[in-house]
Design a protein around this motif. Sequence first.
Motif, mmCIF file in Angstrom:
data_model
loop_
_atom_site.group_PDB
_atom_site.id
_atom_site.type_symbol
_atom_site.label_atom_id
_atom_site.label_comp_id
_atom_site.label_asym_id
_atom_site.label_seq_id
_atom_site.Cartn_x
_atom_site.Cartn_y
_atom_site.Cartn_z
ATOM 1 N N ALA A 1 51.983 59.879 52.037
ATOM 2 C CA ALA A 1 50.619 59.864 52.535
ATOM 3 C C ALA A 1 49.952 58.547 52.185
ATOM 4 N N ALA A 2 48.992 58.156 53.019
ATOM 5 C CA ALA A 2 48.264 56.909 52.817
ATOM 6 C C ALA A 2 46.775 57.183 52.657
ATOM 7 N N ASP A 3 46.195 56.562 51.649
ATOM 8 C CA ASP A 3 44.755 56.665 51.389
ATOM 9 C C ASP A 3 44.128 55.340 51.803
ATOM 10 N N LEU A 4 43.309 55.357 52.848
ATOM 11 C CA LEU A 4 42.734 54.118 53.359
ATOM 12 C C LEU A 4 41.464 53.706 52.621
ATOM 13 N N ASN A 5 40.910 54.610 51.835
ATOM 14 C CA ASN A 5 39.591 54.365 51.264
ATOM 15 C C ASN A 5 39.594 53.905 49.818
ATOM 16 N N ARG A 6 40.707 54.097 49.149
ATOM 17 C CA ARG A 6 40.766 53.744 47.740
ATOM 18 C C ARG A 6 41.995 52.891 47.464
ATOM 19 N N GLY A 7 41.851 51.962 46.558
ATOM 20 C CA GLY A 7 42.993 51.150 46.154
ATOM 21 C C GLY A 7 43.713 51.724 44.954
ATOM 22 N N TYR A 8 43.070 52.683 44.273
ATOM 23 C CA TYR A 8 43.675 53.275 43.081
ATOM 24 C C TYR A 8 44.305 54.612 43.439
ATOM 25 N N PRO A 9 45.324 55.028 42.721
ATOM 26 C CA PRO A 9 46.043 56.257 43.072
ATOM 27 C C PRO A 9 45.242 57.514 42.741
ATOM 28 N N VAL A 10 45.280 58.464 43.637
ATOM 29 C CA VAL A 10 44.595 59.740 43.442
ATOM 30 C C VAL A 10 45.576 60.883 43.684
ATOM 31 N N VAL A 11 45.254 62.035 43.114
ATOM 32 C CA VAL A 11 46.185 63.161 43.171
ATOM 33 C C VAL A 11 45.777 64.231 44.169
ATOM 34 N N ASP A 12 44.542 64.165 44.672
ATOM 35 C CA ASP A 12 44.039 65.185 45.580
ATOM 36 C C ASP A 12 44.484 64.870 47.002
ATOM 37 N N GLN A 13 45.209 65.768 47.624
ATOM 38 C CA GLN A 13 45.714 65.510 48.970
ATOM 39 C C GLN A 13 44.601 65.338 49.988
ATOM 40 N N ARG A 14 43.420 65.854 49.707
ATOM 41 C CA ARG A 14 42.309 65.721 50.643
ATOM 42 C C ARG A 14 41.820 64.278 50.757
ATOM 43 N N ASP A 15 42.195 63.446 49.825
ATOM 44 C CA ASP A 15 41.778 62.044 49.852
ATOM 45 C C ASP A 15 42.675 61.178 50.724
ATOM 46 N N TYR A 16 43.758 61.723 51.213
ATOM 47 C CA TYR A 16 44.718 60.945 51.996
ATOM 48 C C TYR A 16 44.462 61.126 53.490
ATOM 49 N N SER A 17 44.487 60.000 54.208
ATOM 50 C CA SER A 17 44.106 60.003 55.620
ATOM 51 C C SER A 17 45.282 60.197 56.563
ATOM 52 N N TYR A 18 46.446 59.682 56.208
ATOM 53 C CA TYR A 18 47.609 59.737 57.089
ATOM 54 C C TYR A 18 48.785 60.364 56.346
ATOM 55 N N TRP A 19 49.587 61.108 57.108
ATOM 56 C CA TRP A 19 50.725 61.822 56.541
ATOM 57 C C TRP A 19 51.965 61.602 57.392
ATOM 58 N N GLY A 20 53.106 61.579 56.716
ATOM 59 C CA GLY A 20 54.369 61.553 57.424
ATOM 60 C C GLY A 20 54.781 62.957 57.835
ATOM 61 N N GLN A 21 55.931 63.047 58.493
ATOM 62 C CA GLN A 21 56.398 64.329 59.012
ATOM 63 C C GLN A 21 57.193 65.118 57.979
ATOM 64 N N GLY A 22 57.582 64.451 56.903
ATOM 65 C CA GLY A 22 58.302 65.130 55.831
ATOM 66 C C GLY A 22 59.804 64.939 55.915
ATOM 67 N N THR A 23 60.456 64.970 54.761
ATOM 68 C CA THR A 23 61.911 64.891 54.683
ATOM 69 C C THR A 23 62.395 65.915 53.661
ATOM 70 N N GLN A 24 63.435 66.648 54.015
ATOM 71 C CA GLN A 24 63.919 67.737 53.165
ATOM 72 C C GLN A 24 64.787 67.187 52.040
ATOM 73 N N VAL A 25 64.501 67.645 50.846
ATOM 74 C CA VAL A 25 65.346 67.363 49.681
ATOM 75 C C VAL A 25 65.844 68.691 49.143
ATOM 76 N N THR A 26 67.147 68.840 49.037
ATOM 77 C CA THR A 26 67.734 70.072 48.519
ATOM 78 C C THR A 26 68.642 69.722 47.348
ATOM 79 N N VAL A 27 68.379 70.350 46.210
ATOM 80 C CA VAL A 27 69.165 70.105 45.005
ATOM 81 C C VAL A 27 69.923 71.381 44.673
ATOM 82 N N SER A 28 71.230 71.303 44.685
ATOM 83 C CA SER A 28 72.054 72.474 44.398
ATOM 84 C C SER A 28 72.395 72.530 42.913
ATOM 85 N N SER A 29 72.545 73.762 42.424
ATOM 86 C CA SER A 29 72.829 73.942 40.988
ATOM 87 C C SER A 29 74.321 73.956 40.727
#
Length: 125
Positions: A97-125
């Motif tokens: 995700a990209a936050d266009l309004n802040r230069g510092y990192p934030v943890v709240d997803q509501r602060d991010y303006s653009y999102w990717g489509q996602g990539t699956q990560v699967t870790v087997s035991s």
Amino acid sequence: QVQLVESGGGLVQAGGSLRLSCTASGRTFSSGAMGWFRQVPGKEREFVAAISWNGGTTKYAYSVKGRFTISRDHAKNTVYLQMNSLKPEDTAVYYCAADLNRGYPVVDQRDYSYWGQGTQVTVSS
């Protein structure tokens, strides 16, 4: 049109490593913070890591601290997530995700303006 495209996901055994990439097109995000989030079906999307506009400041979720590293390359308009010592509980769809309004990192997803489509990560035991 602005796009964030993730890549690098896949299937890996516990203890292994993966590196996710997220490349932006349509505009540059060099002045904004970037972040990684993940989501498991049936659960809320959760914060994983974020990085400031210049890469000088990073934030991590407690669950990944010491195992994951976020970085960015302005020349390539790309942000990375290096994931080491992977655990089965890291299995999820990972989003950048990209936050266009802040230069510092934030943890709240509501602060991010653009999102990717996602990539699956699967870790087997």
